[in-house]
Design a protein around this motif. Structure first.
Motif, mmCIF file in Angstrom:
data_model
loop_
_atom_site.group_PDB
_atom_site.id
_atom_site.type_symbol
_atom_site.label_atom_id
_atom_site.label_comp_id
_atom_site.label_asym_id
_atom_site.label_seq_id
_atom_site.Cartn_x
_atom_site.Cartn_y
_atom_site.Cartn_z
ATOM 1 N N THR A 78 -44.834 -4.337 11.494
ATOM 2 C CA THR A 78 -44.920 -5.232 12.651
ATOM 3 C C THR A 78 -46.021 -4.799 13.604
ATOM 4 O OG1 THR A 78 -42.552 -5.694 12.476
ATOM 5 C CG2 THR A 78 -43.624 -6.236 14.556
ATOM 6 N N LEU A 79 -46.108 -3.506 13.875
ATOM 7 C CA LEU A 79 -47.157 -3.008 14.764
ATOM 8 C C LEU A 79 -48.536 -3.162 14.132
ATOM 9 C CD1 LEU A 79 -45.490 0.204 16.231
ATOM 10 C CD2 LEU A 79 -45.916 -1.964 17.396
ATOM 11 N N ALA A 80 -48.618 -2.965 12.824
ATOM 12 C CA ALA A 80 -49.905 -3.164 12.152
ATOM 13 C C ALA A 80 -50.346 -4.626 12.248
ATOM 14 C CB ALA A 80 -49.801 -2.726 10.687
ATOM 15 N N LEU A 81 -49.406 -5.545 12.079
ATOM 16 C CA LEU A 81 -49.730 -6.965 12.200
ATOM 17 C C LEU A 81 -50.137 -7.321 13.622
ATOM 18 C CD1 LEU A 81 -49.797 -9.816 10.946
ATOM 19 C CD2 LEU A 81 -47.359 -10.008 11.500
ATOM 20 N N SER A 82 -49.524 -6.676 14.610
ATOM 21 C CA SER A 82 -49.855 -6.991 16.000
ATOM 22 C C SER A 82 -51.299 -6.637 16.337
ATOM 23 C CB SER A 82 -48.905 -6.238 16.944
ATOM 24 O OG SER A 82 -49.151 -4.842 16.913
ATOM 25 N N GLY A 112 -44.429 -6.791 19.531
ATOM 26 C CA GLY A 112 -44.045 -5.525 20.151
ATOM 27 C C GLY A 112 -42.558 -5.457 20.432
ATOM 28 N N GLY A 113 -41.988 -6.561 20.925
ATOM 29 C CA GLY A 113 -40.550 -6.604 21.146
ATOM 30 C C GLY A 113 -39.767 -6.494 19.859
ATOM 31 N N ALA A 114 -40.282 -7.087 18.784
ATOM 32 C CA ALA A 114 -39.609 -6.993 17.485
ATOM 33 C C ALA A 114 -39.612 -5.554 16.969
ATOM 34 C CB ALA A 114 -40.286 -7.919 16.476
ATOM 35 N N ALA A 115 -40.743 -4.855 17.133
ATOM 36 C CA ALA A 115 -40.801 -3.454 16.709
ATOM 37 C C ALA A 115 -39.830 -2.597 17.516
ATOM 38 C CB ALA A 115 -42.227 -2.936 16.848
ATOM 39 N N MET A 116 -39.769 -2.852 18.817
ATOM 40 C CA MET A 116 -38.838 -2.099 19.660
ATOM 41 C C MET A 116 -37.389 -2.365 19.252
ATOM 42 S SD MET A 116 -38.483 -2.140 23.827
ATOM 43 C CE MET A 116 -40.243 -1.792 23.998
ATOM 44 N N ASN A 117 -37.062 -3.592 18.960
ATOM 45 C CA ASN A 117 -35.710 -3.935 18.536
ATOM 46 C C ASN A 117 -35.354 -3.243 17.219
ATOM 47 O OD1 ASN A 117 -33.238 -5.746 18.714
ATOM 48 N ND2 ASN A 117 -34.080 -6.380 16.739
ATOM 49 N N THR A 118 -36.328 -3.136 16.322
ATOM 50 C CA THR A 118 -36.096 -2.455 15.049
ATOM 51 C C THR A 118 -35.795 -0.981 15.258
ATOM 52 O OG1 THR A 118 -37.615 -4.007 13.972
ATOM 53 C CG2 THR A 118 -37.069 -2.008 12.775
ATOM 54 N N ILE A 119 -36.500 -0.356 16.195
ATOM 55 C CA ILE A 119 -36.254 1.062 16.469
ATOM 56 C C ILE A 119 -34.871 1.257 17.089
ATOM 57 C CG2 ILE A 119 -37.067 3.063 17.760
ATOM 58 C CD1 ILE A 119 -39.876 1.892 17.570
ATOM 59 N N PHE A 120 -34.482 0.354 17.995
ATOM 60 C CA PHE A 120 -33.134 0.428 18.556
ATOM 61 C C PHE A 120 -32.077 0.306 17.454
ATOM 62 C CE2 PHE A 120 -34.862 -0.719 22.847
ATOM 63 C CZ PHE A 120 -34.312 0.355 23.514
ATOM 64 N N PHE A 121 -32.283 -0.622 16.526
ATOM 65 C CA PHE A 121 -31.344 -0.786 15.413
ATOM 66 C C PHE A 121 -31.288 0.469 14.551
ATOM 67 C CE2 PHE A 121 -30.784 -1.767 10.904
ATOM 68 C CZ PHE A 121 -29.501 -2.304 10.915
ATOM 69 N N LEU A 122 -32.445 1.072 14.325
ATOM 70 C CA LEU A 122 -32.505 2.287 13.520
ATOM 71 C C LEU A 122 -31.675 3.402 14.145
ATOM 72 C CD1 LEU A 122 -33.774 4.106 11.299
ATOM 73 C CD2 LEU A 122 -35.669 4.486 12.871
#
Length: 202
Positions: A78-82, A112-122
């Motif tokens: 996601t961050l690479a795509l951003s 960026g919000g999607a990447a942050m949400n993924t880290i929270f889920f992790l």
């Protein structure tokens, strides 16, 4: 006898060139990004040293049952795509293309919000505890620090959006947008270090 003027005689069509303003925002962003990168490299090095010492002592460490690879891989992708949309944002601002700049900015913030949400889920899915183990403290500390860095990068982009709304000529914001894009790039590169040190090697 007429008085002689001491002022230099310039042609009426000659204009005095305005001095170029130093790129303070870009330089300050470079220093801030370098400091953030050094901090996370030091954190990753400390994690690697602590992990090696624990494994040499025969202690248990992370495994695939605690941290799965799918969430960190998705966050990295996601961050690479951003970064594509960050470049699109800079490209649009340099050409005073306000509509495309807004689209690129919004998509960048969403990713960026999607990447942050993924880290929270992790972190929630790992089941690690900060109180019970050193590994949990390190994972939460490094991941939480990166979330703060990513949030700062997103707020930087929000500032860019606000300035775009109030600017008559988007090209005047080229330095600001370039600095924000550089900070976003540094943030993404920092996550790639965390991704390898924390989630791949475990």
């Amino acid at each position: 006898m007429s008085d002689l003027s001491l002022e230099p005689m310039l042609p009426p069509t000659t204009a005095t060139a305005e001095p170029k303003r130093a790129r303070l925002v870009l330089v300050a962003t470079c220093f801030a990004g370098a400091a953030a990168a050094m901090f996370f490299v030091a954190m990753a090095a400390y994690y690697a040293r602590t992990r090696a010492a624990a494994l040499d002592a025969g202690e248990a460490w992370l495994d695939d049952s605690i941290i799965r690879l799918q969430p960190p891989n998705i966050a990295l992708g996601t961050l690479a795509l951003s970064l594509v949309f960050v470049y699109w944002l800079i490209y649009s601002v340099r050409r005073a293309d306000r509509p495309n700049a807004y689209v690129a900015l919004i998509v960048t913030l969403v990713l960026g919000g999607a990447a942050m949400n993924t880290i929270f889920f992790l972190l929630a899915d790992s089941g690690l505890s900060v109180k019970d183990s050193l590994v949990g403290l390190l994972v939460y500390g490094i991941s939480g620090s990166f979330i703060a860095l990513l949030l700062a990068a997103m707020l930087y982009m929000v500032v860019v959006g606000i300035r775009l709304l109030g600017s008559d000529d988007p090209r005047q914001l080229t330095e600001l947008v370039t600095a924000a894009g550089l900070f976003w790039l540094i943030t993404s590169l920092v996550y790639s270090v965390i991704w390898y040190a924390l989630y791949i090697t475990k």
